[in-house]
Design an enzyme around this catalytic site. Structure first.
Site, PDB file in Angstrom:
ATOM      1  N   ASN A   1      -5.450  -5.727  -2.534  1.00 41.05           N
ATOM      2  CA  ASN A   1      -4.783  -5.578  -1.239  1.00 41.05           C
ATOM      3  C   ASN A   1      -5.408  -4.382  -0.521  1.00 41.05           C
ATOM      4  OD1 ASN A   1      -3.059  -5.267   0.905  1.00 41.05           O
ATOM      5  ND2 ASN A   1      -1.275  -4.687  -0.320  1.00 41.05           N
TER       6      ASN A   1
ATOM      7  N   LYS B   1      -4.947  -3.407   2.455  1.00 38.18           N
ATOM      8  CA  LYS B   1      -4.054  -2.796   3.461  1.00 38.18           C
ATOM      9  C   LYS B   1      -4.844  -2.567   4.761  1.00 38.18           C
ATOM     10  CE  LYS B   1      -1.355  -1.115  -0.362  1.00 38.18           C
ATOM     11  NZ  LYS B   1      -0.551  -0.081  -0.992  1.00 38.18           N
TER      12      LYS B   1
ATOM     13  N   HIS C   1       5.666  -7.464   1.159  1.00 36.77           N
ATOM     14  CA  HIS C   1       5.214  -6.213   0.526  1.00 36.77           C
ATOM     15  C   HIS C   1       6.207  -5.088   0.856  1.00 36.77           C
ATOM     16  CE1 HIS C   1       2.771  -2.702  -0.393  1.00 36.77           C
ATOM     17  NE2 HIS C   1       2.045  -3.497  -1.165  1.00 36.77           N
TER      18      HIS C   1
ATOM     19  N   GLU D   1       5.744  -2.224   1.745  1.00 35.22           N
ATOM     20  CA  GLU D   1       5.387  -1.482   2.964  1.00 35.22           C
ATOM     21  C   GLU D   1       5.886  -2.209   4.212  1.00 35.22           C
ATOM     22  OE1 GLU D   1       1.172  -0.809   2.271  1.00 35.22           O
ATOM     23  OE2 GLU D   1       1.671   0.756   0.826  1.00 35.22           O
TER      24      GLU D   1
HETATM   25  P1  PGA Z   1      -1.635   0.805  -5.269  1.00 34.54           P
HETATM   26  O1  PGA Z   1      -0.985  -0.277  -4.289  1.00 34.54           O
HETATM   27  O2  PGA Z   1      -2.466   0.049  -6.280  1.00 34.54           O
HETATM   28  O3  PGA Z   1      -2.469   1.684  -4.387  1.00 34.54           O
HETATM   29  O4  PGA Z   1      -0.530   1.532  -5.938  1.00 34.54           O
HETATM   30  C1  PGA Z   1      -0.489  -1.489  -4.775  1.00 34.54           C
HETATM   31  C2  PGA Z   1       0.071  -2.325  -3.641  1.00 34.54           C
HETATM   32  O5  PGA Z   1       0.650  -1.750  -2.712  1.00 34.54           O
HETATM   33  O6  PGA Z   1      -0.058  -3.559  -3.629  1.00 34.54           O
END
Ligand code: PGA
Length: 263
Positions: A9, A11, A95, A97
């Site tokens: 991901n 982002k 997600h 977020e």
């Molecule tokens: P991270 O993020 O591996 O940076 O902890 C995981 C995610 O948000 O899918």
């Protein structure tokens, strides 16, 4: 047997040029990888180019979100068929977020309120994606205060129950569910392996209770939250963890390839 599924991901990272450079290198490094599904989740702007570059490879493309309507006056939203058209096979849905499940220190409360995904919108997106033929990677996870209050299991069960409500057993069987403890996302603090496996097993039990053995045995459950090359193998060796949703460590080819190889 469930095929392990490793998704990166990205982002809000990578321009089209950076994304193309990444997948060219990833393709070369994973050309001989077998019995593992490799997914990258670029920002919308890079999806089409990345999908074209990976068309003849074992790498699939996922969007980071999708809307539940097919078309219409929904400024800024993207429909499932548009993502398929651009070359996506999967989409992340719900997600933490986008659910606004953790604070952004650099945002005001009003800015942070912009992230307002909830179980009902997640469920609508899951249905719309499946109806169009786009495979959901549905996320769930508890915050640190929920965990400390002993609410982890009830929070996860509710998110899974509401997120998957109304699906057929066949649709549930084709789902990917990502268990991502909110406190482990982007913090470097990974969930203990036995606990990660326990929660993933609980999610599978919930799917079994809702949809039966066939769906429970087929649904793939990922762990996400600070997955790195040095902890991936231990997490991925657990019986109920079928893959990983990787954020930070998916931005560098070498780290992501190492995680793919652990699977
Ligand atoms: P991270 O993020 O591996 O940076 O902890 C995981 C995610 O948000 O899918």
């Amino acid at each position: 047997m469930r095929v392990p599924i490793i998704a990166g991901n990205w982002k809000m990272n990578k321009t089209i040029g950076e994304a193309v450079e990444f997948v060219e290198a990833l393709k070369a490094e994973t050309a001989s990888a077998q019995n593992v599904e490799i997914i990258v989740c670029p920002p919308y702007t890079a999806i089409h180019k990345v999908a074209k570059k990976t068309a003849e490879s074992n790498i699939r493309v996922a969007a980071q979100d999708v809307f539940w309507k097919e078309q219409g006056a929904y400024t800024s939203q993207v429909a499932p068929n548009m993502l398929l058209d651009a070359g996506c096979t999967y989409s992340i849905i719900g997600h933490s977020e986008t659910r606004g499940r953790f604070g952004k220190e650099d945002m005001s409360p009003a800015q942070f309120a912009f992230f307002a995904e909830n179980d009902e919108t997640v469920n609508a997106k899951v249905h719309a994606a499946l109806a169009a033929g786009l495979k959901p990677i549905m996320c769930c996870g508890e915050t640190i205060s929920e965990r400390r209050a002993g609410k982890t299991d009830s929070i996860i069960q509710t998110q899974v129950e509401k997120g998957l409500a109304g699906l057929s057993p066949e649709q549930a069987a084709g789902m990917v569910i990502a268990y991502e403890p909110v406190w482990a996302i982007g913090t470097g603090e990974v969930c203990d392996t036995p606990e990660a496996n326990r929660v993933c097993g609980m999610i599978r039990a919930k799917v079994r209770a809702m949809f039966g053995d066939g769906a429970a045995n087929s649904v793939r459950i990922q762990y996400g939250g600070s997955v790195k090359p040095d902890n991936a193998q231990e997490l991925l060796s657990q019986p109920d963890i079928d893959g990983a949703l990787v954020g930070g460590a998916s931005l560098k080819v070498a780290d992501f390839v190492a995680i793919v190889k652990s699977a």
